[in-house]
Design a protein around this motif. Structure first.
Motif, PDB file in Angstrom:
ATOM      1  N   UNK A   5       0.862  -1.195   0.457  1.00 40.04           N
ATOM      2  CA  UNK A   5       0.000  -0.190  -0.257  1.00 40.04           C
ATOM      3  C   UNK A   5       0.811   1.408  -0.195  1.00 40.04           C
ATOM      4  N   UNK A   6       0.563   2.561  -0.690  1.00 38.47           N
ATOM      5  CA  UNK A   6       1.181   3.301  -0.341  1.00 38.47           C
ATOM      6  C   UNK A   6       1.515   3.791   0.790  1.00 38.47           C
ATOM      7  N   UNK A   7       2.658   4.884   1.042  1.00 38.65           N
ATOM      8  CA  UNK A   7       2.879   5.061   2.257  1.00 38.65           C
ATOM      9  C   UNK A   7       1.901   6.623   2.827  1.00 38.65           C
ATOM     10  N   UNK A   8       1.288   7.177   1.503  1.00 37.29           N
ATOM     11  CA  UNK A   8      -0.010   8.198   1.905  1.00 37.29           C
ATOM     12  C   UNK A   8      -1.365   7.855   2.036  1.00 37.29           C
ATOM     13  N   UNK A   9      -1.764   6.701   1.117  1.00 35.79           N
ATOM     14  CA  UNK A   9      -2.412   5.319   2.042  1.00 35.79           C
ATOM     15  C   UNK A   9      -2.622   4.547   3.229  1.00 35.79           C
ATOM     16  N   UNK A  10      -1.377   4.664   3.556  1.00 32.21           N
ATOM     17  CA  UNK A  10      -1.476   3.610   4.655  1.00 32.21           C
ATOM     18  C   UNK A  10      -1.657   4.771   5.475  1.00 32.21           C
ATOM     19  N   UNK A  11      -1.339   6.319   5.799  1.00 36.79           N
ATOM     20  CA  UNK A  11      -1.478   6.953   6.467  1.00 36.79           C
ATOM     21  C   UNK A  11      -2.705   6.913   6.970  1.00 36.79           C
ATOM     22  N   UNK A  12      -3.198   7.360   5.698  1.00 36.07           N
ATOM     23  CA  UNK A  12      -4.619   8.101   5.632  1.00 36.07           C
ATOM     24  C   UNK A  12      -6.126   7.263   6.403  1.00 36.07           C
ATOM     25  N   UNK A  13      -6.042   5.416   5.669  1.00 38.34           N
ATOM     26  CA  UNK A  13      -6.246   5.053   6.534  1.00 38.34           C
ATOM     27  C   UNK A  13      -6.080   4.229   8.056  1.00 38.34           C
ATOM     28  N   UNK A  14      -5.592   4.544   8.025  1.00 40.30           N
ATOM     29  CA  UNK A  14      -5.288   4.359   9.548  1.00 40.30           C
ATOM     30  C   UNK A  14      -5.800   5.454  10.343  1.00 40.30           C
ATOM     31  N   UNK A  15      -5.822   6.491  10.314  1.00 38.22           N
ATOM     32  CA  UNK A  15      -6.222   7.677  11.140  1.00 38.22           C
ATOM     33  C   UNK A  15      -7.766   7.602  10.981  1.00 38.22           C
ATOM     34  N   UNK A  16      -8.120   6.793   9.410  1.00 32.83           N
ATOM     35  CA  UNK A  16      -9.677   6.928   9.037  1.00 32.83           C
ATOM     36  C   UNK A  16     -10.680   6.184  10.163  1.00 32.83           C
ATOM     37  N   UNK A  17      -9.704   4.573  10.583  1.00 30.82           N
ATOM     38  CA  UNK A  17     -10.288   3.878  11.031  1.00 30.82           C
ATOM     39  C   UNK A  17      -9.874   4.350  12.834  1.00 30.82           C
ATOM     40  N   UNK A  18      -8.495   5.318  13.180  1.00 30.54           N
ATOM     41  CA  UNK A  18      -8.767   5.667  14.226  1.00 30.54           C
ATOM     42  C   UNK A  18      -9.895   6.073  14.985  1.00 30.54           C
ATOM     43  N   UNK A  19     -10.083   7.122  13.960  1.00 31.45           N
ATOM     44  CA  UNK A  19     -10.981   8.178  14.175  1.00 31.45           C
ATOM     45  C   UNK A  19     -12.860   7.128  14.091  1.00 31.45           C
ATOM     46  N   UNK A  20     -12.819   6.239  13.692  1.00 32.01           N
ATOM     47  CA  UNK A  20     -13.944   5.759  13.575  1.00 32.01           C
ATOM     48  C   UNK A  20     -13.985   5.063  15.543  1.00 32.01           C
ATOM     49  N   UNK A  21     -13.031   4.713  15.379  1.00 32.08           N
ATOM     50  CA  UNK A  21     -13.119   3.813  16.710  1.00 32.08           C
ATOM     51  C   UNK A  21     -12.758   4.892  18.159  1.00 32.08           C
ATOM     52  N   UNK A  22     -12.650   5.917  18.098  1.00 38.75           N
ATOM     53  CA  UNK A  22     -12.853   7.053  18.915  1.00 38.75           C
ATOM     54  C   UNK A  22     -14.334   7.370  19.520  1.00 38.75           C
ATOM     55  N   UNK A  23     -14.423   8.095  18.066  1.00 38.68           N
ATOM     56  CA  UNK A  23     -15.944   8.384  18.194  1.00 38.68           C
ATOM     57  C   UNK A  23     -16.516   8.137  18.957  1.00 38.68           C
ATOM     58  N   UNK A  24     -17.057   6.792  19.601  1.00 41.33           N
ATOM     59  CA  UNK A  24     -18.116   6.496  20.961  1.00 41.33           C
ATOM     60  C   UNK A  24     -17.399   6.867  22.006  1.00 41.33           C
ATOM     61  N   UNK A  25     -15.856   6.601  22.550  1.00 40.33           N
ATOM     62  CA  UNK A  25     -15.294   7.394  22.798  1.00 40.33           C
ATOM     63  C   UNK A  25     -15.308   9.065  22.962  1.00 40.33           C
ATOM     64  N   UNK A  26     -15.314   9.292  22.342  1.00 36.93           N
ATOM     65  CA  UNK A  26     -15.132  11.277  22.495  1.00 36.93           C
ATOM     66  C   UNK A  26     -16.140  11.875  21.632  1.00 36.93           C
ATOM     67  N   UNK A  27     -16.923  10.526  21.139  1.00 42.44           N
ATOM     68  CA  UNK A  27     -18.521  11.669  20.854  1.00 42.44           C
ATOM     69  C   UNK A  27     -18.943  13.469  21.221  1.00 42.44           C
ATOM     70  N   UNK A  28     -18.725  12.992  22.683  1.00 41.68           N
ATOM     71  CA  UNK A  28     -19.054  15.013  23.350  1.00 41.68           C
ATOM     72  C   UNK A  28     -18.642  16.113  22.544  1.00 41.68           C
ATOM     73  N   UNK A  29     -17.737  15.772  22.046  1.00 38.86           N
ATOM     74  CA  UNK A  29     -16.589  16.412  21.221  1.00 38.86           C
ATOM     75  C   UNK A  29     -17.370  17.330  20.159  1.00 38.86           C
ATOM     76  N   UNK A  30     -18.372  15.947  19.369  1.00 38.99           N
ATOM     77  CA  UNK A  30     -18.584  16.820  17.938  1.00 38.99           C
ATOM     78  C   UNK A  30     -21.077  17.062  18.179  1.00 38.99           C
ATOM     79  N   UNK A  31     -20.648  16.137  18.850  1.00 41.75           N
ATOM     80  CA  UNK A  31     -22.451  15.969  19.955  1.00 41.75           C
ATOM     81  C   UNK A  31     -23.600  16.959  19.773  1.00 41.75           C
ATOM     82  N   UNK A  32     -23.169  18.177  19.998  1.00 36.02           N
ATOM     83  CA  UNK A  32     -23.578  19.566  20.377  1.00 36.02           C
ATOM     84  C   UNK A  32     -23.560  20.591  19.531  1.00 36.02           C
ATOM     85  N   UNK A  33     -24.722  21.363  19.339  1.00 41.55           N
ATOM     86  CA  UNK A  33     -24.075  22.815  18.949  1.00 41.55           C
ATOM     87  C   UNK A  33     -23.035  23.459  19.111  1.00 41.55           C
ATOM     88  N   UNK A  34     -22.972  23.148  20.720  1.00 37.07           N
ATOM     89  CA  UNK A  34     -22.370  23.994  21.138  1.00 37.07           C
ATOM     90  C   UNK A  34     -21.439  23.268  21.372  1.00 37.07           C
TER      91      UNK A  34
END
Length: 313
Positions: free
Chosen positions: A32-61
């Motif tokens: 896999x290309x290095x830029x693809x590897x980095x992007x997929x790494x963080x897309x997956x990490x972001x998806x796994x983090x969302x349930x734990x850190x949803x409060x940072x995005x979940x409201x208008x405030x």
């Protein structure tokens, strides 16, 4: 500052994870290309983090708090998420592991320099001595017990990419330890670690994905060669070196300071040497033990006293 077992564990686990990242990443970039590897790494990490850190995005405030601080979050996301590992993976394509690891091991030097210039944190003699001692241990590992091998180092494009990556990482560490007024004290949103990393990833993932698009226009890569090994590699680098290591690194930098954390970062090439030896079937040699002693000695010397940065106003 006293190095407690808890603090030592927090400071040494990220280097271990990042050493694994270097070994796994070197194996993965054949598929896999290095830029693809980095992007997929963080897309997956972001998806796994969302349930734990949803409060940072979940409201208008919550979203308004991110918009109000978008400049600093965009810089943190660019350096810590979008750029560092992309540059490292790219460096492994055009440089040698010796050069890449040697340049990465200069982190304490750049951290002390950046701390002294933009942040006014004058390093002590003990910190400088500890950095030199630790770098000697790293150099011994890189030279495989033969210091004369370091004379053969030649800078290539990948070396410059890794130099840019480690300078950026030093800025990232100082930005965590000395944030601007909007991210300090009562002005900082009440984010926990996951919410803070999610706030960074909002921008970092955009940087990483955008880099893929730009990179494909400039230097197209071949199709990704999918396999279960590659999927496992992406999952690992998304969880261990990303979520676990970044969590502990943030805690450690805040408690020990970026200069001390940078000294511990020098454990990364030592761990990488041991892991690489295990992968190719070679047993650790005597110089590994000597190098470990030098690195630990550098940590001990630096821990006796630390730079006095200006107090936030």
């Amino acid at each position: 500052m006293q190095l407690t077992p808890r603090l030592v564990l927090m400071l040494s686990t990220p280097p271990l994870m990042w050493a694994c990242n270097a070994v796994v990443g070197r194996l993965a970039i054949d598929s896999i290309g290095p830029l693809w590897l980095n992007a997929l790494r963080w897309v997956v990490a972001f998806a796994l983090l969302l349930p734990l850190g949803w409060a940072a995005l979940g409201t208008a405030r919550a979203r308004a708090q991110i918009r109000e601080r978008w400049q600093v979050l965009a810089i943190l996301g660019l350096i810590g998420v979008g750029a560092y590992n992309a540059l490292q993976y790219m460096a492994l394509r055009t440089s040698t592991p010796l050069n890449v690891t040697l340049i990465a091991s200069s982190s304490p030097v750049w951290t002390l320099l950046i701390g002294a210039l933009p942040y006014g944190a004058v390093p002590t003699r003990q910190q400088l001595a500890g950095a030199v001692l630790s770098l000697c241990g790293v150099a011994l590992v890189l030279a495989r017990g033969e210091p004369a091998a370091l004379a053969d180092v030649r800078l290539v494009q990948g070396d410059l990419l890794m130099l840019l990556a480690i300078i950026g990482w030093s800025f990232y560490s100082w930005m965590l330890a000395r944030p601007p007024a909007s991210m300090r004290g009562a002005a900082r949103p009440a984010w926990n670690w996951a919410e803070f990393l999610v706030a960074q990833c909002v921008f970092g993932v955009a940087w990483a994905v955008g880099a893929v698009g730009l990179g494909e226009l400039v230097v197209p890569t071949g199709p990704i060669q999918w396999s279960w090994q590659l999927a496992a590699a992406i999952l690992f680098v998304a969880v261990g070196p990303s979520i676990i290591a970044y969590r502990l690194w943030g805690l450690a930098v805040g408690e020990a300071g970026p200069a001390m954390a940078a000294i511990f970062y020098n454990l990364t090439p030592l761990f990488a040497a041991i892991l690489s030896a295990a992968v190719i079937g070679e047993s650790p040699q005597a110089f590994h033990a000597v190098a470990f002693g030098l690195i630990v000695g550098g940590i001990f010397v630096s821990s006796r006293t630390r730079a006095q940065p200006p107090r936030p106003r």
